[in-house]
Design an enzyme around this catalytic site. Structure first.
Site, PDB file in Angstrom:
ATOM      1  N   ASP A 267      65.843  -1.774  -7.565  1.00  0.00           N
ATOM      2  CA  ASP A 267      67.136  -1.869  -8.251  1.00  0.00           C
ATOM      3  C   ASP A 267      67.059  -2.905  -9.379  1.00  0.00           C
ATOM      4  O   ASP A 267      67.616  -2.702 -10.462  1.00  0.00           O
ATOM      5  CB  ASP A 267      68.236  -2.280  -7.258  1.00  0.00           C
ATOM      6  CG  ASP A 267      68.100  -1.549  -5.949  1.00  0.00           C
ATOM      7  OD1 ASP A 267      68.932  -0.706  -5.639  1.00  0.00           O
ATOM      8  OD2 ASP A 267      67.102  -1.804  -5.222  1.00  0.00           O
ATOM      9  N   SER A 268      66.373  -4.014  -9.122  1.00  0.00           N
ATOM     10  CA  SER A 268      66.244  -5.050 -10.158  1.00  0.00           C
ATOM     11  C   SER A 268      65.422  -4.524 -11.334  1.00  0.00           C
ATOM     12  O   SER A 268      65.709  -4.830 -12.494  1.00  0.00           O
ATOM     13  CB  SER A 268      65.593  -6.312  -9.576  1.00  0.00           C
ATOM     14  OG  SER A 268      66.434  -6.880  -8.593  1.00  0.00           O
TER      15      SER A 268
ATOM     16  N   HIS B 276      70.382  -3.079  -0.206  1.00  0.00           N
ATOM     17  CA  HIS B 276      69.861  -1.994  -1.048  1.00  0.00           C
ATOM     18  C   HIS B 276      70.751  -0.787  -0.725  1.00  0.00           C
ATOM     19  O   HIS B 276      70.486  -0.034   0.201  1.00  0.00           O
ATOM     20  CB  HIS B 276      68.395  -1.714  -0.699  1.00  0.00           C
ATOM     21  CG  HIS B 276      67.880  -0.455  -1.340  1.00  0.00           C
ATOM     22  ND1 HIS B 276      67.779  -0.284  -2.685  1.00  0.00           N
ATOM     23  CD2 HIS B 276      67.444   0.716  -0.790  1.00  0.00           C
ATOM     24  CE1 HIS B 276      67.299   0.920  -2.955  1.00  0.00           C
ATOM     25  NE2 HIS B 276      67.099   1.546  -1.819  1.00  0.00           N
TER      26      HIS B 276
ATOM     27  N   ASP C 236      50.281   9.062   9.932  1.00  0.00           N
ATOM     28  CA  ASP C 236      51.538   9.809   9.975  1.00  0.00           C
ATOM     29  C   ASP C 236      51.569  10.547  11.302  1.00  0.00           C
ATOM     30  O   ASP C 236      50.508  10.880  11.856  1.00  0.00           O
ATOM     31  CB  ASP C 236      51.590  10.810   8.808  1.00  0.00           C
ATOM     32  CG  ASP C 236      52.999  11.298   8.512  1.00  0.00           C
ATOM     33  OD1 ASP C 236      53.569  10.873   7.493  1.00  0.00           O
ATOM     34  OD2 ASP C 236      53.539  12.095   9.312  1.00  0.00           O
TER      35      ASP C 236
ATOM     36  N   ARG D 163      65.277  -1.361 -12.225  1.00  0.00           N
ATOM     37  CA  ARG D 163      66.173  -0.432 -12.933  1.00  0.00           C
ATOM     38  C   ARG D 163      67.128  -1.214 -13.824  1.00  0.00           C
ATOM     39  O   ARG D 163      67.389  -0.843 -14.965  1.00  0.00           O
ATOM     40  CB  ARG D 163      66.995   0.379 -11.915  1.00  0.00           C
ATOM     41  CG  ARG D 163      66.204   1.480 -11.233  1.00  0.00           C
ATOM     42  CD  ARG D 163      67.020   2.134 -10.108  1.00  0.00           C
ATOM     43  NE  ARG D 163      66.299   3.245  -9.507  1.00  0.00           N
ATOM     44  CZ  ARG D 163      66.480   3.672  -8.253  1.00  0.00           C
ATOM     45  NH1 ARG D 163      67.338   3.054  -7.454  1.00  0.00           N
ATOM     46  NH2 ARG D 163      65.804   4.691  -7.800  1.00  0.00           N
TER      47      ARG D 163
ATOM     48  N   GLY E 143      59.985   7.940   8.340  1.00  0.00           N
ATOM     49  CA  GLY E 143      61.367   8.035   8.779  1.00  0.00           C
ATOM     50  C   GLY E 143      61.813   9.472   8.813  1.00  0.00           C
ATOM     51  O   GLY E 143      61.113  10.362   8.335  1.00  0.00           O
TER      52      GLY E 143
ATOM     53  N   ARG F  66      75.718   7.949   9.432  1.00  0.00           N
ATOM     54  CA  ARG F  66      74.689   7.003   9.013  1.00  0.00           C
ATOM     55  C   ARG F  66      74.157   6.245  10.237  1.00  0.00           C
ATOM     56  O   ARG F  66      72.969   5.980  10.351  1.00  0.00           O
ATOM     57  CB  ARG F  66      75.318   6.042   7.999  1.00  0.00           C
ATOM     58  CG  ARG F  66      74.347   5.452   7.044  1.00  0.00           C
ATOM     59  CD  ARG F  66      75.066   4.805   5.880  1.00  0.00           C
ATOM     60  NE  ARG F  66      74.278   3.686   5.419  1.00  0.00           N
ATOM     61  CZ  ARG F  66      74.485   2.434   5.763  1.00  0.00           C
ATOM     62  NH1 ARG F  66      75.470   2.123   6.569  1.00  0.00           N
ATOM     63  NH2 ARG F  66      73.715   1.476   5.301  1.00  0.00           N
TER      64      ARG F  66
HETATM   65  P1  NAD Z   1      59.455  12.099   3.640  1.00  0.00           P
HETATM   66  O1  NAD Z   1      60.262  12.925   4.589  1.00  0.00           O
HETATM   67  O2  NAD Z   1      58.777  12.744   2.489  1.00  0.00           O
HETATM   68  O3  NAD Z   1      58.329  11.305   4.481  1.00  0.00           O
HETATM   69  C1  NAD Z   1      58.565  10.715   5.708  1.00  0.00           C
HETATM   70  C2  NAD Z   1      57.259  10.741   6.481  1.00  0.00           C
HETATM   71  O4  NAD Z   1      57.448  10.024   7.702  1.00  0.00           O
HETATM   72  C3  NAD Z   1      56.798  12.150   6.836  1.00  0.00           C
HETATM   73  O5  NAD Z   1      55.469  12.358   6.391  1.00  0.00           O
HETATM   74  C4  NAD Z   1      56.898  12.183   8.355  1.00  0.00           C
HETATM   75  O6  NAD Z   1      55.922  13.020   8.981  1.00  0.00           O
HETATM   76  C5  NAD Z   1      56.690  10.706   8.688  1.00  0.00           C
HETATM   77  N1  NAD Z   1      57.182  10.360  10.035  1.00  0.00           N
HETATM   78  C6  NAD Z   1      58.342  10.750  10.633  1.00  0.00           C
HETATM   79  N2  NAD Z   1      58.385  10.252  11.887  1.00  0.00           N
HETATM   80  C7  NAD Z   1      57.254   9.537  12.079  1.00  0.00           C
HETATM   81  C8  NAD Z   1      56.730   8.803  13.166  1.00  0.00           C
HETATM   82  N3  NAD Z   1      57.392   8.717  14.329  1.00  0.00           N
HETATM   83  N4  NAD Z   1      55.544   8.194  13.014  1.00  0.00           N
HETATM   84  C9  NAD Z   1      54.847   8.291  11.846  1.00  0.00           C
HETATM   85  N5  NAD Z   1      55.287   8.987  10.792  1.00  0.00           N
HETATM   86  C10 NAD Z   1      56.476   9.613  10.896  1.00  0.00           C
HETATM   87  O7  NAD Z   1      60.445  10.942   3.149  1.00  0.00           O
HETATM   88  P2  NAD Z   1      60.227  10.035   1.833  1.00  0.00           P
HETATM   89  O8  NAD Z   1      60.904  10.681   0.685  1.00  0.00           O
HETATM   90  O9  NAD Z   1      58.801   9.657   1.750  1.00  0.00           O
HETATM   91  O10 NAD Z   1      61.108   8.754   2.228  1.00  0.00           O
HETATM   92  C11 NAD Z   1      60.659   7.865   3.236  1.00  0.00           C
HETATM   93  C12 NAD Z   1      61.671   6.751   3.437  1.00  0.00           C
HETATM   94  O11 NAD Z   1      61.724   5.932   2.252  1.00  0.00           O
HETATM   95  C13 NAD Z   1      63.110   7.265   3.646  1.00  0.00           C
HETATM   96  O12 NAD Z   1      63.720   6.475   4.641  1.00  0.00           O
HETATM   97  C14 NAD Z   1      63.756   7.032   2.304  1.00  0.00           C
HETATM   98  O13 NAD Z   1      65.164   6.888   2.406  1.00  0.00           O
HETATM   99  C15 NAD Z   1      63.088   5.731   1.915  1.00  0.00           C
HETATM  100  N6  NAD Z   1      63.216   5.332   0.494  1.00  0.00           N
HETATM  101  C16 NAD Z   1      63.361   4.017   0.258  1.00  0.00           C
HETATM  102  C17 NAD Z   1      63.528   3.538  -1.034  1.00  0.00           C
HETATM  103  C18 NAD Z   1      63.716   2.061  -1.250  1.00  0.00           C
HETATM  104  O14 NAD Z   1      64.079   1.594  -2.351  1.00  0.00           O
HETATM  105  N7  NAD Z   1      63.488   1.255  -0.245  1.00  0.00           N
HETATM  106  C19 NAD Z   1      63.512   4.442  -2.108  1.00  0.00           C
HETATM  107  C20 NAD Z   1      63.328   5.795  -1.838  1.00  0.00           C
HETATM  108  C21 NAD Z   1      63.186   6.239  -0.524  1.00  0.00           C
END
Ligand code: NAD
Length: 314
Positions: free
Chosen positions: A147-148, A174, A33, A150, A78, A87
């Protein structure tokens, strides 16, 4: 020896890591991270459960050089949306974040499979494909796997049938343009549309409500508790297991849709669609026998994803 590197030790990443530990998913789990202190703390915390677990997994905080001999890199890193931010602005920011992640991973000599969970997942998966230059099969997103799941849970509740005997998918982006091709959903082997005709207790209106609640599930959970993470953590484990165990499982991951559904869909798009997953990653897409209305929905969803991706500045 099965090795996974997790990039992004936030809520989603650590829900995956916790589930991975409990499922004894791999031999080595590396946590990366930008917040190194956090990654170290998370590794420490997980390690303190090892004495009570059924695994002797090696878990430690590492760097991108640890990807060199990894089988899979899971990306859940992210930045979140700021108030007033569009967005597209968020996407552009996450693209910059991904440059700082994917490029050093490729430079490490990594030759495994990328599995992306960061949202918007279909776009971020395509971004990963472009930045890495990896073959299509080696770059996968979590797509509509959650989603599937769910959907199967809710349909199972409605018909009072074990969700494992509900066979059906959510496909497309998604996100808001995802949908359920009801023509494909079966209870055991019986088409759900036949069951509606045979049993007046059930109705299409109710199924449409189920579809809407699947589409809005994330909003509802975010409203209630701030974020969603357990479900996606387990979904990531499911895809990882299919790869590590060379399962040939069908999962609705986000993969490149090339040579699927004729020429009706932009071929470079990454989108949720049933796909065979094994040690080579996304090996083959399944062409569902969609009806005309479902085909139109899928192609609209793909066009939206294609347009959004093309607006990004690399
Ligand atoms: P969060 O904020 O808890 O965690 C994000 C992590 O990314 C943090 O620990 C942060 O320090 C790290 N980070 C940020 N920039 C970085 C970099 N440059 N290099 C390395 N690490 C970095 O967020 P979360 O709740 O864990 O969500 C993470 C992602 O997952 C989001 O984009 C969210 O929308 C997505 N998500 C996807 C689904 C899905 O179905 N695909 C479901 C839920 C959430």
């Amino acid at each position: 020896m099965k090795k996974i590197v997790l990039v992004g030790t936030g809520m989603v990443g650590m829900s995956f890591a916790y589930a991975a530990l409990n499922q004894n998913l791999c031999d080595e789990l590396v946590l990366c991270d930008i917040n190194e202190k956090r990654a170290k703390g998370e590794a420490q915390d997980l390690n303190h459960g090892l004495a009570f677990s059924k695994t002797s997994m090696r878990i430690y905080a590492g760097t991108y050089s640890d990807c060199k001999n990894a089988d899979i890199v899971v990306i859940s890193a992210g930045v979140g949306q700021k108030p007033g931010e569009t967005r597209l602005q968020l996407l552009q920011k996450n693209l910059e974040v991904f440059k700082t992640i994917v490029n050093p991973i490729v430079e490490s000599g990594f030759d495994g499979i990328f599995l992306v969970a960061t949202n918007p997942v279909d776009i971020m998966t395509r971004v990963t494909r472009k930045l890495s230059g990896f073959p299509n099969n080696k770059v996968i997103g979590t797509g509509t796997t959650l989603d599937s799941a769910r959907l199967r849970y809710l349909v199972g509740e409605y018909f009072n049938i074990d969700p494992r005997n509900i066979h059906g998918y959510v496909i497309g982006e998604h996100g808001d343009s995802e949908f359920v091709p009801w023509s494909q959903l079966t209870l055991g082997t019986k088409p759900v549309l036949d069951e509606l005709m045979d049993n007046e207790k059930y109705s299409m209106d109710d199924l449409v409500k189920i579809e809407e609640s699947v589409r809005h599930a994330a909003y509802e959970i975010i409203e209630a508790k701030g974020a969603t993470y357990y479900g996606i953590g387990i979904a990531i484990c499911r895809v990882v297991r299919a790869i590590l165990q060379d399962e040939n499982s069908i999962l609705t991951v986000s993969a490149r849709i090339e040579n699927t559904y004729g020429k009706l869909i932009p071929c470079k798009v990454y989108v949720g669609n049933p796909c065979i997953i094994n040690k080579n990653g996304a090996t083959r897409q399944i062409d569902l026998s969609l009806d005309i209305r479902e085909m139109k929905k899928l192609s609209e969803s793909c066009e939206l994803l294609d347009k959004t991706f093309n607006e990004l500045e690399f």
